[in-house]
Scaffold this motif. Structure first.
Motif, PDB file in Angstrom:
ATOM      1  N   ALA A 131       0.839  -1.208   0.000  1.00  0.00           N
ATOM      2  CA  ALA A 131       0.000   0.000   0.000  1.00  0.00           C
ATOM      3  C   ALA A 131       0.870   1.252   0.000  1.00  0.00           C
ATOM      4  N   GLY A 132       1.891   1.284   0.832  1.00  0.00           N
ATOM      5  CA  GLY A 132       2.779   2.449   0.877  1.00  0.00           C
ATOM      6  C   GLY A 132       3.496   2.681  -0.433  1.00  0.00           C
ATOM      7  N   THR A 133       3.957   1.591  -1.058  1.00  0.00           N
ATOM      8  CA  THR A 133       4.657   1.711  -2.346  1.00  0.00           C
ATOM      9  C   THR A 133       3.736   2.270  -3.422  1.00  0.00           C
ATOM     10  N   VAL A 134       2.503   1.773  -3.488  1.00  0.00           N
ATOM     11  CA  VAL A 134       1.568   2.250  -4.515  1.00  0.00           C
ATOM     12  C   VAL A 134       1.189   3.712  -4.266  1.00  0.00           C
ATOM     13  N   VAL A 135       1.005   4.102  -3.000  1.00  0.00           N
ATOM     14  CA  VAL A 135       0.687   5.500  -2.687  1.00  0.00           C
ATOM     15  C   VAL A 135       1.831   6.415  -3.121  1.00  0.00           C
ATOM     16  N   LEU A 136       3.064   6.049  -2.748  1.00  0.00           N
ATOM     17  CA  LEU A 136       4.210   6.867  -3.141  1.00  0.00           C
ATOM     18  C   LEU A 136       4.371   6.927  -4.655  1.00  0.00           C
ATOM     19  N   LEU A 137       4.185   5.785  -5.309  1.00  0.00           N
ATOM     20  CA  LEU A 137       4.293   5.737  -6.765  1.00  0.00           C
ATOM     21  C   LEU A 137       3.245   6.636  -7.425  1.00  0.00           C
ATOM     22  N   GLY A 138       2.012   6.576  -6.922  1.00  0.00           N
ATOM     23  CA  GLY A 138       0.944   7.418  -7.464  1.00  0.00           C
ATOM     24  C   GLY A 138       1.248   8.893  -7.293  1.00  0.00           C
ATOM     25  N   LEU A 139       1.764   9.273  -6.109  1.00  0.00           N
ATOM     26  CA  LEU A 139       2.113  10.676  -5.883  1.00  0.00           C
ATOM     27  C   LEU A 139       3.274  11.115  -6.769  1.00  0.00           C
ATOM     28  N   LEU A 140       4.301  10.275  -6.880  1.00  0.00           N
ATOM     29  CA  LEU A 140       5.464  10.606  -7.694  1.00  0.00           C
ATOM     30  C   LEU A 140       5.095  10.735  -9.169  1.00  0.00           C
ATOM     31  N   LEU A 141       4.359   9.747  -9.682  1.00  0.00           N
ATOM     32  CA  LEU A 141       3.938   9.810 -11.087  1.00  0.00           C
ATOM     33  C   LEU A 141       3.000  10.984 -11.333  1.00  0.00           C
ATOM     34  N   GLY A 142       2.183  11.313 -10.316  1.00  0.00           N
ATOM     35  CA  GLY A 142       1.288  12.468 -10.432  1.00  0.00           C
ATOM     36  C   GLY A 142       2.040  13.775 -10.554  1.00  0.00           C
ATOM     37  N   LEU A 143       3.191  13.865  -9.885  1.00  0.00           N
ATOM     38  CA  LEU A 143       4.007  15.069  -9.966  1.00  0.00           C
ATOM     39  C   LEU A 143       4.839  15.125 -11.241  1.00  0.00           C
ATOM     40  N   LEU A 144       5.370  13.974 -11.661  1.00  0.00           N
ATOM     41  CA  LEU A 144       6.322  13.947 -12.765  1.00  0.00           C
ATOM     42  C   LEU A 144       5.703  13.674 -14.128  1.00  0.00           C
ATOM     43  N   VAL A 145       4.600  12.937 -14.167  1.00  0.00           N
ATOM     44  CA  VAL A 145       4.050  12.512 -15.451  1.00  0.00           C
ATOM     45  C   VAL A 145       2.705  13.182 -15.735  1.00  0.00           C
ATOM     46  N   HIS A 146       1.715  12.855 -14.900  1.00  0.00           N
ATOM     47  CA  HIS A 146       0.369  13.404 -15.115  1.00  0.00           C
ATOM     48  C   HIS A 146      -0.391  13.347 -13.796  1.00  0.00           C
ATOM     49  N   PRO A 147      -1.135  14.392 -13.456  1.00  0.00           N
ATOM     50  CA  PRO A 147      -1.865  14.412 -12.181  1.00  0.00           C
ATOM     51  C   PRO A 147      -2.852  13.257 -12.004  1.00  0.00           C
ATOM     52  N   ALA A 148      -3.297  12.661 -13.099  1.00  0.00           N
ATOM     53  CA  ALA A 148      -4.262  11.557 -12.990  1.00  0.00           C
ATOM     54  C   ALA A 148      -3.685  10.360 -12.234  1.00  0.00           C
TER      55      ALA A 148
END
Length: 198
Positions: A131-148
Motif C-alpha cells: 500500500a505504501g509503495t503504490v501510494v508513493l508511486l501514485g504521488l510521484l507519477l502524479g508530480l512527474l508525469v500526469h496528475p491523474a
C-alpha cells in the motif's frame, strides 16, 4: 427431506482459555506458510485460509473427533475461517488476537529449523509495504508525469478505509496468491494426511 444447515455461533477464546485447553484442540493455523513458519502455536497444522474449502472433509472429521481451534496473526482470518466452517455445519473456535496476542501473553511459539523455512514477511507487513509503495508511486507519477496518477493513491486510501470498516482486506487476499505465500501442493497434502491421522 433434510433441513438446511443453520449457521453455528462462533466460539471465541482468549489466550488464557486456549492455553488451558490446548491439549483438547486440533489447532489449524490459517495464515500463509511463510507466516506459519515465522512462529505458530504448538502442534498447529498449516492450512491457509484460501485452502479451507479444500480441507473441509478433513476438518469436519477432526471436529467430529474433538475440538478445533483456528488461529491467524490477529484473529481476523481465523474468524473468517470459523464463519466459513459454520456455514458448512462445522463448529470451530477462534483465538482472539491470534498469535500476536498469544506471544504477547508469554505463550510459546514454535518455529521450524532454519533450513526448513523460507523467510516471508507477515501478511500485515506485506500489505503495509505494498500500500505504501503504490501510494508513493501514485504521488510521484502524479508530480512527474500526469496528475491523474494520483488516483492510484486515492484508490489505495479508499481501499484501506473500506478494509477497516469491513474487517476484510482484498490486498491481503491478492498477496496471498503470490508464489512465496502459497503452500507447495505436497506440503498441503502432508498437512491433510496429518489431520486425518489425528
Amino acid at each position: 427431506m433434510t433441513s438446511p444447515l443453520t449457521p453455528l455461533s462462533p466460539v471465541v477464546l482468549d489466550t488464557a482459555q486456549a492455553h488451558a485447553r490446548l491439549h483438547e484442540f486440533t489447532v489449524i493455523d490459517v495464515r500463509t506458510p511463510g507466516e506459519h513458519a515465522s512462529g505458530h502455536l504448538p502442534q498447529a497444522l498449516n492450512i491457509p485460509l484460501d485452502q479451507i474449502r479444500r480441507a473441509l472433509p478433513e476438518i469436519r472429521d477432526a471436529a467430529d473427533r474433538g475440538s478445533v481451534l483456528l488461529v491467524c496473526a490477529s484473529g481476523a482470518r481465523s474468524e473468517s475461517a470459523c464463519a466459513l466452517l459454520a456455514e458448512e455445519g462445522v463448529q470451530a473456535a477462534t483465538l482472539a488476537g491470534g498469535t500476536n496476542a498469544w506471544a504477547a501473553d508469554g505463550h510459546e511459539l514454535r518455529r521450524p529449523a532454519a533450513r526448513d523455512t523460507r523467510t516471508v514477511w507477515s501478511m500485515e507487513r506485506q500489505v503495509r509495504f505494498t500500500a505504501g509503495t503504490v501510494v508513493l508511486l501514485g504521488l510521484l507519477l502524479g508530480l512527474l508525469v500526469h496528475p491523474a496518477f494520483q488516483l492510484l493513491s486515492a484508490g489505495i486510501a479508499g481501499g484501506l478505509v473500506f478494509s477497516a470498516l469491513t474487517n476484510t482486506c482484498g490486498m491481503a487476499v491478492a498477496l496471498g496468491k503470490l508464489p512465496h505465500n502459497r503452500p507447495r501442493a505436497a506440503d498441503l497434502d502432508a498437512t491433510l494426511a496429518a489431520l486425518r491421522a489425528r
